[in-house]
Design a protein around this motif. Sequence first.
Motif: not given
Length: 608
Positions: A295-315
Amino acid sequence: MTSPPNCYQLAILETSDLHCYIVPYDYYNDKKSEVFGLAKTATLIKKFQKIYKNNILVDNGDLIQGNALSDYVSRYKPLEKDKNHPIFKVMNYLNYDIATVGNHDFNYGLEFLKRVTNQAKFPYICSNIYLFDENKENNMGESLYPESYIIEKKFEDNASIKIGFIGVAPPQILIWDKHILDNKIIIKDIVESSKKQAIQLKKNGADLVIALAHSGILPLKYIKNTENAVYELTKIKQIDAVFSGHAHNIFPGGKVFQNLDKYKIDNTIGKINNIPVVMPGALGSHLGIIRFNLEKKKNVWKINQSFSEIHSVKDVEPDSKVISLVEEENKNVLNYIRSYVGKSNIHFYSWFSSLGNSYTSQFIQKTAIEFASNKFKNTKWENLPFLCSFAPLNTGTHGSSFINIPKGPLAIKDISNLYPYDNEIKVLLVNGEQIKDWLEFSAQTFNQINVTSSEEIFLLNPLFPTFNFDCIFGITYEIDLTKPLGNRILNIQFNKRKIKPKQLFGVVTNNYRAAGGGNFPNINKFKTILDSTELYRNILIEKVKNTKVIDFTLEENWKILPIITPNKQTVYFESSLDSIPYHPPFLVLHSKDESLKKAKYRIDVTKF
């Protein structure tokens, strides 16, 4: 679904530790793979780039070394000056945005590394490696690559965010590849370098700071110049996310990261000290993603949420364009690895090499001792007794690959499977006391068996790499797993006599161990009496070529002592399903996991 005004989503996609695995093919076992290869990862990359329009694609190092293809284009048929390295043909096609280097990228030397990374159509960075300059303070010359880089990302409404990147690699590179890098580069501490560059990036206007860390998460204890520093990086307040690698684990979700909540390691959502972290395995087995809701407020960027994930190449189906880009190189490599070398009357397999004597280990050790003995003929060391230290490779434990070479013809692929690394032969002058210390350190690979405990345990310690389990051939010894670390090695004998503390031996090892790799006690201080540049793999090839048929008797070398006293503890050992027809009598099959192709054994500790 439309994002609220001034709210945006950004996804950063990561590959790491590709080791030149492009085509989903296991060159050493000469068969297709369902679980690795950048061609398969590329399919996932394209999929998630469509899902997340605002994306950045990064690579975290250990790219140009690690399989038959990388050896072919660097050693056997070196790339012509005007030819692009196959891995960069693919990465340029996939439009990578930025990358850093890993330790194995230096294995072919600095000149080769710089030449091939110059082919990248994306920036390379490294924040802690500098050219050696004897005229500068602390010999610290120019940075090998830019220390940092800012990517400016524009969103659909022309809003713009500046994302600063730093990249770091283990200082141990100068230990592992000292023989080719000494007085060429210097390497600074990962954490100090990262903090310095992160602060500078913020001063230069970066809204987010991302660390590309070719470094593992465990162990958690930080010591200056440590190899695995990700946990400490998450404590640097200027860093917003860490993309990890080097250890070939997966995070979130990896077994080794379970039950670490008290250290603020969340193995479910992929956060460490509340900072998003991802590690995507190795060889293109997974794609790592960290997503940010911004989110950008008054020209300052803020991380509201973050998500880490991995995805296998199997199949996942491989990307046909990637396959076609390296079709010629792949064909040439297959022809090379299938070329005939010799013949063997021995079935070489490695599933149980960490439990006792194996033909696989002893063939390598016997060949290395023979090579060293010939080198010392007519020298003052001619009558020195020679031993060989070797750690079983590719044993099928902890999910690793394994060696399974039947009797019959041997090809280049088989020798490469026996010894996959580009290690040079070294011989160290070592006394009896130092040999015991060496073996005691190596015995950390085993968890202690507590005969009074009813707890179930696995015999092998997942935090101690099998490539650090050095077994020394030419002597005999026993391991008591009921004893604590430092007191496990018993009855060390040479020629059936107990060795003396000051008795001297020539121990054949490799350049990695001789330079201090693995942090074995004082090994890097031992006198080197043979500093050869011969590769282990090459002497094995010559041995097979010059021997009509490889055949020998397995010798008694080392053994784990059986536990005769009543034992309440259930002890397990894991390997691959392929090991089942060959398991020793002291292993009892407990269960099979068809999906993971794993066999779980219960160990009868009275029958070791």
